[in-house]
Design a protein around this motif. Structure first.
Motif, short mmCIF file in Angstrom:
data_model
loop_
_atom_site.label_atom_id
_atom_site.label_comp_id
_atom_site.label_asym_id
_atom_site.label_seq_id
_atom_site.Cartn_x
_atom_site.Cartn_y
_atom_site.Cartn_z
N ALA A 188 77.80 40.48 41.12
CA ALA A 188 78.17 42.14 40.67
C ALA A 188 77.09 42.68 40.47
O ALA A 188 77.09 43.88 40.77
CB ALA A 188 79.24 41.85 39.28
N LEU A 189 76.01 41.92 39.84
CA LEU A 189 74.69 42.87 39.88
C LEU A 189 74.17 42.87 41.13
O LEU A 189 72.88 43.57 40.86
CB LEU A 189 74.00 42.06 38.62
N LEU A 190 74.20 42.34 42.09
CA LEU A 190 73.64 42.46 43.43
C LEU A 190 73.96 43.44 44.43
O LEU A 190 73.69 43.63 45.35
CB LEU A 190 73.45 41.22 43.95
N LYS A 191 75.22 44.12 43.98
CA LYS A 191 75.61 45.26 44.71
C LYS A 191 74.74 46.35 44.99
O LYS A 191 74.16 46.60 44.07
CB LYS A 191 76.94 46.04 44.25
N VAL A 192 74.64 46.81 46.15
CA VAL A 192 73.47 47.83 46.42
C VAL A 192 73.95 49.04 45.48
O VAL A 192 73.00 49.90 44.98
CB VAL A 192 73.65 48.43 47.76
N SER A 193 75.29 49.52 45.29
CA SER A 193 75.46 50.60 44.33
C SER A 193 74.92 50.26 42.70
O SER A 193 74.45 51.23 42.29
CB SER A 193 76.93 50.60 44.26
N VAL A 194 75.00 48.94 42.40
CA VAL A 194 74.65 48.71 41.32
C VAL A 194 73.19 48.71 41.18
O VAL A 194 72.63 49.47 40.00
CB VAL A 194 75.06 47.42 40.75
N ILE A 195 72.46 48.28 42.17
CA ILE A 195 70.83 48.21 42.01
C ILE A 195 70.39 49.78 42.20
O ILE A 195 69.35 50.28 41.51
CB ILE A 195 70.23 47.39 43.23
N SER A 196 71.11 50.57 43.03
CA SER A 196 70.41 51.86 43.02
C SER A 196 70.67 52.67 41.77
O SER A 196 70.08 53.66 41.49
CB SER A 196 71.14 52.66 44.28
N GLN A 197 71.80 52.40 41.06
CA GLN A 197 71.94 53.22 39.77
C GLN A 197 70.82 52.58 38.95
O GLN A 197 70.24 53.45 38.09
CB GLN A 197 73.42 52.83 39.43
#
Length: 282
Positions: A188-197
């Motif tokens: 869940a923490l490795l989603k591109v959306s999460v990393i970009s945020q």
């Protein structure tokens, strides 16, 4: 092959030898090896590299390794258990165990950050002084020195882990890589959306920025790093497949097998059963 355990969380030893003290032994713990003097070659998981005075080598649990000594060698061995790494309350380093396991894919000395050379020499001198002149509260001092060595090892491994990332690379990419590796167990923490945020970037910019800085896409990097850790678990540990499923956040064994087969074309069970043949694939 003989397997050695330690009866305490942390243990520090000094050795002077003309013959390899580590041959045909597997350890159930991490071990930092500092070369005080001497020279020769270190073989770790079939990778051979030279060592000399000042070399700092990290062995992870169940690594296959031995020394070929050319000159009488003095070693400081710092042994610490997986439980110590897991239970210690590190302030800013997430999942340090995963970080340290990354050393299995690095050959030879991990001490690549030049400013750390002096720090390590000082810590080693302090540990040797404690061995030769033990005094009150020595155990507490030793733990502080060992923790410092572990953090220095983690810092150097972090800077070496990205194949195409150089020492002059933008610091932000190193922070992103640290984040990925520190959270590799949590999809869940490795989603591109999460990393970009997390890093205040748009998803589009993060993708192009990561590839320009590292030479590969961020998704490819995440998948390859996770796969390398899984390969290590299969080759050099006694973990069961269901334990690996839990560690890396897969939904079930079928999900993990599908992920694994994309590269190796065989199941995890087959890979694990035939370890000697599997080593030629990684």
């Amino acid at each position: 092959m003989k397997r050695e355990n330690i009866d305490q969380l942390v243990k520090v030893e000094y050795h002077q030898t003309e013959n390899c003290p580590l041959k045909d032994i597997r350890f159930s713990f991490f071990q930092i090896v500092y070369v005080i003097s001497g020279k020769g070659a270190f073989t770790i998981n079939n990778n051979i590299s030279a060592y000399s005075k000042g070399s700092l080598i990290l062995l992870t649990p169940d690594d296959q390794h031995h020394l070929d000594i050319e000159e009488k060698t003095e070693l400081l061995l710092v042994k610490f258990s997986e439980r110590y790494v897991k239970d210690y309350k590190w302030k800013t380093i997430n999942s340090i165990g995963c970080l340290l396991y990354g050393a299995s894919y690095l050959s030879g000395c991990i001490l690549q950050n030049k400013p750390d050379v002096i720090l390590v020499e000082s810590i080693v001198s302090s540990l040797l002084h404690g061995i030769n002149y033990p005094d009150i509260y020595q155990e507490e001092l030793t733990l502080h020195y060992v923790n410092a060595l572990i953090v220095i090892a983690a810092r150097n491994i972090s800077k070496m882990r990205a194949e195409h990332v150089g020492s002059n690379t933008d610091k932000r990419i190193l922070d992103i890589i640290d984040y990925i590796q520190g959270n590799i167990h949590d999809p869940a923490l490795l989603k591109v959306s999460v990393i970009s945020q997390k890093f205040g970037l748009s998803e589009t910019y993060l993708g192009s920025y990561f590839k320009n800085q590292s030479g590969e896409t961020i998704t490819h990097y995440i998948l390859n790093y996770k796969l390398r850790l899984i390969e290590h678990r299969l080759l050099f540990s006694d973990m069961r497949v269901n334990e690996i499923v839990t560690e890396f956040g897969f939904s079930d064994e079928s999900h993990l097998n599908k992920f694994f087969k994309k590269k190796h074309k065989i199941s995890l069970t087959e890979f694990k059963k035939n370890k000697s043949a599997a080593k030629s694939l990684v």
